[in-house]
Design a protein around this motif. Structure first.
Motif, PDB file in Angstrom:
ATOM      1  N   SER A  46      -4.682   1.042   6.033  1.00  0.00           N
ATOM      2  CA  SER A  46      -4.330   1.235   4.834  1.00  0.00           C
ATOM      3  C   SER A  46      -4.361  -0.013   3.689  1.00  0.00           C
ATOM      4  O   SER A  46      -4.347   0.122   2.681  1.00  0.00           O
ATOM      5  CB  SER A  46      -2.807   1.541   4.401  1.00  0.00           C
TER       6      SER A  46
ATOM      7  N   GLU B 189       1.929  -2.601  13.334  1.00  0.00           N
ATOM      8  CA  GLU B 189       0.995  -1.636  12.409  1.00  0.00           C
ATOM      9  C   GLU B 189       1.883  -0.870  11.505  1.00  0.00           C
ATOM     10  O   GLU B 189       1.493  -0.340  10.403  1.00  0.00           O
ATOM     11  CB  GLU B 189      -0.053  -1.015  13.075  1.00  0.00           C
TER      12      GLU B 189
ATOM     13  N   ASP C 217      -8.270   6.094  20.979  1.00  0.00           N
ATOM     14  CA  ASP C 217      -7.971   5.071  19.876  1.00  0.00           C
ATOM     15  C   ASP C 217      -7.206   3.782  20.166  1.00  0.00           C
ATOM     16  O   ASP C 217      -7.582   2.736  19.557  1.00  0.00           O
ATOM     17  CB  ASP C 217      -7.299   5.574  18.461  1.00  0.00           C
TER      18      ASP C 217
ATOM     19  N   GLY D 101     -13.757   8.270  27.809  1.00  0.00           N
ATOM     20  CA  GLY D 101     -15.078   8.156  28.017  1.00  0.00           C
ATOM     21  C   GLY D 101     -15.819   7.286  27.365  1.00  0.00           C
ATOM     22  O   GLY D 101     -16.494   6.286  28.095  1.00  0.00           O
TER      23      GLY D 101
ATOM     24  N   LYS E 240      -8.447  -0.034  20.724  1.00  0.00           N
ATOM     25  CA  LYS E 240      -8.709  -0.890  19.686  1.00  0.00           C
ATOM     26  C   LYS E 240      -7.686  -2.213  19.818  1.00  0.00           C
ATOM     27  O   LYS E 240      -7.991  -3.148  19.229  1.00  0.00           O
ATOM     28  CB  LYS E 240      -8.987  -0.454  18.268  1.00  0.00           C
TER      29      LYS E 240
ATOM     30  N   SER F  89       0.903  -1.275  -0.076  1.00  0.00           N
ATOM     31  CA  SER F  89      -0.198  -0.108  -0.121  1.00  0.00           C
ATOM     32  C   SER F  89       0.781   1.367  -0.080  1.00  0.00           C
ATOM     33  O   SER F  89       0.379   2.297  -0.648  1.00  0.00           O
ATOM     34  CB  SER F  89      -0.916   0.240   1.219  1.00  0.00           C
TER      35      SER F  89
ATOM     36  N   PHE G  12     -16.574  -0.405  17.914  1.00  0.00           N
ATOM     37  CA  PHE G  12     -17.127   0.824  18.259  1.00  0.00           C
ATOM     38  C   PHE G  12     -17.326   1.677  17.005  1.00  0.00           C
ATOM     39  O   PHE G  12     -16.528   1.742  16.084  1.00  0.00           O
ATOM     40  CB  PHE G  12     -15.700   1.521  18.753  1.00  0.00           C
TER      41      PHE G  12
ATOM     42  N   SER H 153     -20.515   2.202  29.031  1.00  0.00           N
ATOM     43  CA  SER H 153     -19.063   1.852  28.556  1.00  0.00           C
ATOM     44  C   SER H 153     -18.355   1.043  29.543  1.00  0.00           C
ATOM     45  O   SER H 153     -17.445   0.230  29.240  1.00  0.00           O
ATOM     46  CB  SER H 153     -18.288   2.974  27.970  1.00  0.00           C
TER      47      SER H 153
ATOM     48  N   ARG I 263      -9.409   3.337   4.464  1.00  0.00           N
ATOM     49  CA  ARG I 263      -9.237   4.801   4.757  1.00  0.00           C
ATOM     50  C   ARG I 263     -10.057   5.451   3.508  1.00  0.00           C
ATOM     51  O   ARG I 263     -10.428   6.532   3.657  1.00  0.00           O
ATOM     52  CB  ARG I 263      -8.053   5.255   4.637  1.00  0.00           C
ATOM     53  N   GLN I 264     -10.484   4.809   2.506  1.00  0.00           N
ATOM     54  CA  GLN I 264     -11.086   5.347   1.420  1.00  0.00           C
ATOM     55  C   GLN I 264     -12.514   5.129   1.557  1.00  0.00           C
ATOM     56  O   GLN I 264     -13.534   5.501   0.891  1.00  0.00           O
ATOM     57  CB  GLN I 264     -10.650   4.531   0.075  1.00  0.00           C
TER      58      GLN I 264
ATOM     59  N   VAL J 295     -15.632  -6.911  19.053  1.00  0.00           N
ATOM     60  CA  VAL J 295     -16.043  -5.570  19.484  1.00  0.00           C
ATOM     61  C   VAL J 295     -16.061  -4.429  18.298  1.00  0.00           C
ATOM     62  O   VAL J 295     -15.015  -4.795  17.380  1.00  0.00           O
ATOM     63  CB  VAL J 295     -15.204  -5.218  20.575  1.00  0.00           C
TER      64      VAL J 295
ATOM     65  N   TYR K 267       1.164  -6.324  18.563  1.00  0.00           N
ATOM     66  CA  TYR K 267       0.191  -6.114  17.635  1.00  0.00           C
ATOM     67  C   TYR K 267       0.412  -4.483  17.476  1.00  0.00           C
ATOM     68  O   TYR K 267       0.180  -4.217  16.122  1.00  0.00           O
ATOM     69  CB  TYR K 267      -1.194  -6.123  18.269  1.00  0.00           C
TER      70      TYR K 267
ATOM     71  N   PHE L 228      -8.118  -5.631  22.194  1.00  0.00           N
ATOM     72  CA  PHE L 228      -9.194  -6.903  21.726  1.00  0.00           C
ATOM     73  C   PHE L 228      -8.847  -8.000  21.021  1.00  0.00           C
ATOM     74  O   PHE L 228      -9.480  -8.831  20.388  1.00  0.00           O
ATOM     75  CB  PHE L 228     -10.546  -6.175  21.220  1.00  0.00           C
ATOM     76  N   ARG L 229      -7.414  -7.927  20.849  1.00  0.00           N
ATOM     77  CA  ARG L 229      -6.908  -9.023  19.708  1.00  0.00           C
ATOM     78  C   ARG L 229      -6.274 -10.107  20.590  1.00  0.00           C
ATOM     79  O   ARG L 229      -5.497  -9.802  21.616  1.00  0.00           O
ATOM     80  CB  ARG L 229      -5.912  -8.415  18.756  1.00  0.00           C
TER      81      ARG L 229
ATOM     82  N   ARG M 175     -14.621   4.213  15.601  1.00  0.00           N
ATOM     83  CA  ARG M 175     -13.327   3.863  15.694  1.00  0.00           C
ATOM     84  C   ARG M 175     -13.363   2.493  14.736  1.00  0.00           C
ATOM     85  O   ARG M 175     -13.312   1.469  15.504  1.00  0.00           O
ATOM     86  CB  ARG M 175     -12.923   3.739  16.951  1.00  0.00           C
ATOM     87  N   SER M 176     -12.433   2.364  13.827  1.00  0.00           N
ATOM     88  CA  SER M 176     -12.263   1.125  13.017  1.00  0.00           C
ATOM     89  C   SER M 176     -11.116   0.434  13.538  1.00  0.00           C
ATOM     90  O   SER M 176     -10.075   1.090  14.129  1.00  0.00           O
ATOM     91  CB  SER M 176     -11.953   1.764  11.563  1.00  0.00           C
ATOM     92  N   GLN M 177     -11.368  -0.674  13.632  1.00  0.00           N
ATOM     93  CA  GLN M 177     -10.357  -1.562  14.154  1.00  0.00           C
ATOM     94  C   GLN M 177      -9.460  -2.417  13.119  1.00  0.00           C
ATOM     95  O   GLN M 177      -8.724  -3.242  13.486  1.00  0.00           O
ATOM     96  CB  GLN M 177     -10.784  -2.473  15.006  1.00  0.00           C
ATOM     97  N   LEU M 178      -9.883  -1.900  11.779  1.00  0.00           N
ATOM     98  CA  LEU M 178      -9.134  -2.534  10.777  1.00  0.00           C
ATOM     99  C   LEU M 178      -7.921  -1.928  10.136  1.00  0.00           C
ATOM    100  O   LEU M 178      -7.746  -0.744  10.865  1.00  0.00           O
ATOM    101  CB  LEU M 178     -10.267  -2.518   9.489  1.00  0.00           C
ATOM    102  N   TRP M 179      -7.143  -2.429   9.731  1.00  0.00           N
ATOM    103  CA  TRP M 179      -5.845  -1.752   9.174  1.00  0.00           C
ATOM    104  C   TRP M 179      -6.328  -0.938   8.220  1.00  0.00           C
ATOM    105  O   TRP M 179      -6.775  -1.070   7.110  1.00  0.00           O
ATOM    106  CB  TRP M 179      -4.988  -2.789   8.476  1.00  0.00           C
TER     107      TRP M 179
END
Lengths: 266, 333
Positions: free
Chosen positions: B113, A116, A98, A265, A101, A22, B104, B65, B156-157, B102, A112, A104-105, B107-111
């Motif tokens: 890019s 990234e 953030d 929060g 996230k 990428s 949220f 939460s 991201r797109q 999970v 991890y 949870f893995r 908030r994305s938990q994916l990679w």
């Protein structure tokens, strides 16, 4: 859950492959950052060269010895630059929430998080560093035996571990302190002094750089083993052990901070 | 009966620094040891069975939460017991992570890019999903939503809606026993909301996945949840079926009628005729709030028709939204 090294290696390889793919797709970005990296290294080298145009030696170290130290520290910094670059954004992620996230893995959190980001620019720096090392090596007429190479590799690895430990610990401070950037920045600024022999500093700084902010272990103590084998202080021989210990401690600090993290929060 | 989530009297307290105002106050805070204890979750107990969809509701800052974080193992309860899937989540965070998913809302938990399909492959490896199961899951996804257009798009797109959809798919990929969805439809347009609700519903039905859903959108609740749990100020207010919730407040329906003449006067006349019901009027309609335990709406309508010429009528169910609002404002008493 305990997962084997194989598992982590395999995952890392896959993430890396995807990440590189990428990154390549943003060609302009890739080219510009590569040029930037080359310029940074050339300018660093240039100021080094100018220094030696005026002084024949620094603290009893010759031009080529200094060059060796310089190349050594460049190579030693590569793994940190390539593998642990995400430490720089830890602060933002923790502050904004953030970071949650990553929690949870079902795998090691430190791994991890760091997996990234892989900073390709570090590789260019490594090529530059290796070039400098070889150049200095030849001019210093050092022997090219298996024993020497082994020493070089072992001490490069331990230097990298010290570097990584410093960065991890500084980055992890954001789990407790809000404005941790200054700490990380401070450590990274001091790391520049790693390129100089400790003999040029006064005893107070020498003490600080050895026992408080142990940047002397990044290049100085390990290089002594190769450059001055006849008069190696005990700390040099011990530096691989110290490096492993420091890295382990920094990892534990990082993980402790992460384990206590509970997000913002909502 | 065994439950997948068992929560017994959990409480979570936070130590908060009492902050002072102004610059002087900030300086004081620097050295202050003036803490107070805030109880974010106060003695909550519940059991959740495999395959349930539970709506977990409460106003902002109610402690939702915090409870979710305790269920996922990010926070340790100050007291009480919590068992998820036979394990204590805080002690076995990584093992617990393998059995849960999970999401949220924002908030994305994916990679970021990577194209979605590459994220899926990585997740398959991380969760050690067997190839056959992975393929079956993708086939299931294909049958539920149009993912072909998303698979090769870097995250991201994506639009927020596409990203949320992708995140939900990613959370279900390893066929977890429980999926936590934190405001999954926040910020989405109407059609995307509907799409996401349908998807969650279908995945729950197909895989018997337990779903814990926090939301402020009553549309989500009506579409998905049979059971709802409401908390406020850390305390449990309600835990029961959604139908029960409406009965809980009496079985009210609003009969709205339109007629000629001055509506205000007619409304007063009707109020005298039927003092047991609340009658009001606006510029177009007269509303009669009928308690169906006292009289059926049809009977009321028949009585009104004897005396007035009704030109038009509407019948309004009391909405979940109205009930929840009432609970937030007044509690269950």
């Amino acid at each position: 859950m305990h997962r084997g090294l194989r598992f982590y290696f395999c995952i890392y390889r896959k993430i890396l492959a995807q990440d590189l793919k990428s990154k390549m797709s943003y060609r302009a970005d890739f080219i510009i950052s590569t040029i930037g990296m080359i310029c940074t290294n050339i300018s660093g080298f240039l100021s080094f060269w100018i220094l030696f145009q005026n002084f024949p030696s620094v603290g009893g170290w010759s031009y080529y010895e200094m060059l060796f130290l310089y190349g050594f520290s460049l190579v030693a910094m590569t793994p940190v630059q390539c593998l642990l670059d995400n430490n720089w954004s830890l602060r933002y992620q923790v502050f904004s929430g953030d970071f949650v996230k990553y929690c949870f893995r079902p795998m090691n959190l430190f791994f991890y998080y760091q997996s990234e980001v892989f900073d390709v620019k570090g590789l260019g720096q490594m090529v530059f560093g290796i070039g400098t090392l070889i150049y200095a090596w030849v001019h210093l007429e050092l022997a090219c035996t298996a024993w020497m190479v082994l020493k070089l590799v072992v001490y490069l690895v331990s230097a990298s571990l010290v570097m990584a430990a410093l960065q991890n610990a500084a980055a992890a401070s954001c789990f407790w302190i809000e404005n941790s950037f200054y700490l990380l920045d401070l450590v990274m600024r001091f790391k520049d002094y790693a390129k100089y022999p400790m003999t040029i500093f006064n005893p107070v700084f020498r003490f600080v750089f050895t026992f408080v902010l142990p940047i002397a272990f990044i290049a100085y103590y390990p290089s002594l083993v190769i450059l001055r084998p006849e008069a190696v202080p005990l700390l040099s021989w011990l530096s691989p052990l110290i490096a492993i210990l420091l890295f382990y401690l920094s990892y534990k600090i990082w993980m402790k901070g992460a384990a206590g993290y509970s997000g913002t929060g909502s | 009966m065994s439950y997948i989530i068992e929560i017994k009297h959990i409480t979570k307290e936070f130590k908060v620094l009492n902050r002072h105002e102004g610059l002087k106050g900030s300086l004081k805070d620097l050295f202050s040891r003036d803490y107070r204890i805030v109880r974010a979750v106060d003695d909550i107990s519940m059991n959740i069975a495999q395959g349930e969809i539970v709506g977990y509701l409460g106003p902002n800052g109610a402690g939702k939460s915090t409870t979710i974080k305790m269920m996922t193992g990010i926070l340790q309860p100050s007291s009480g017991e919590i068992v998820v899937n036979g394990q204590i989540p805080y002690k076995n965070r990584t093992r617990n992570a393998k059995e849960i998913g999970v999401v949220f809302g924002q908030r994305s938990q994916l990679w970021w890019s990577l194209p979605l399909v590459e994220s899926f492959k990585l997740l398959r490896d991380i969760y050690e999903v067997p190839e056959a199961e992975y393929r079956a899951m993708l086939d299931l996804y294909r049958s539920l939503v149009d993912i072909e257009s998303l698979l090769h798009k870097p995250v991201r797109q994506m639009s927020l809606g596409q990203r949320t959809l992708s995140d939900i798919l990613a959370a279900f990929l390893h066929n977890p026993k429980i999926v936590f969805l934190d405001e999954p439809t926040i910020g989405l347009d109407v059609s995307m909301k509907a799409k996401i609700r349908t998807l969650i519903h279908a995945l729950n039905r197909e895989k018997q996945t337990t779903v814990i859903l926090t939301t402020h959108d009553m549309g989500d609740v009506d579409a998905l949840c049979r059971r709802i749990v409401i908390i406020d100020k850390g305390k449990m207010l309600y835990d029961n079926d959604i139908e029960h919730l409406k009965r809980f407040f009496g079985s009210y329906r609003t009969l709205k009628i339109r007629m000629d003449g001055d509506l205000q006067q007619s409304a007063e006349a009707i109020a005298q005729q039927m003092p047991e019901f609340r009658v009001s009027a606006d510029t177009d309609w007269i509303s009669v709030l009928v308690d169906e335990e006292q009289a059926s709406v049809m009977a009321v309508l028949a009585r009104l028709q004897e005396r007035y010429r009704i030109r038009d009528m509407q019948l309004e169910e009391i909405s979940t939204e109205a009930v929840i609002k009432k609970i937030y404002e007044e509690g269950t008493q």
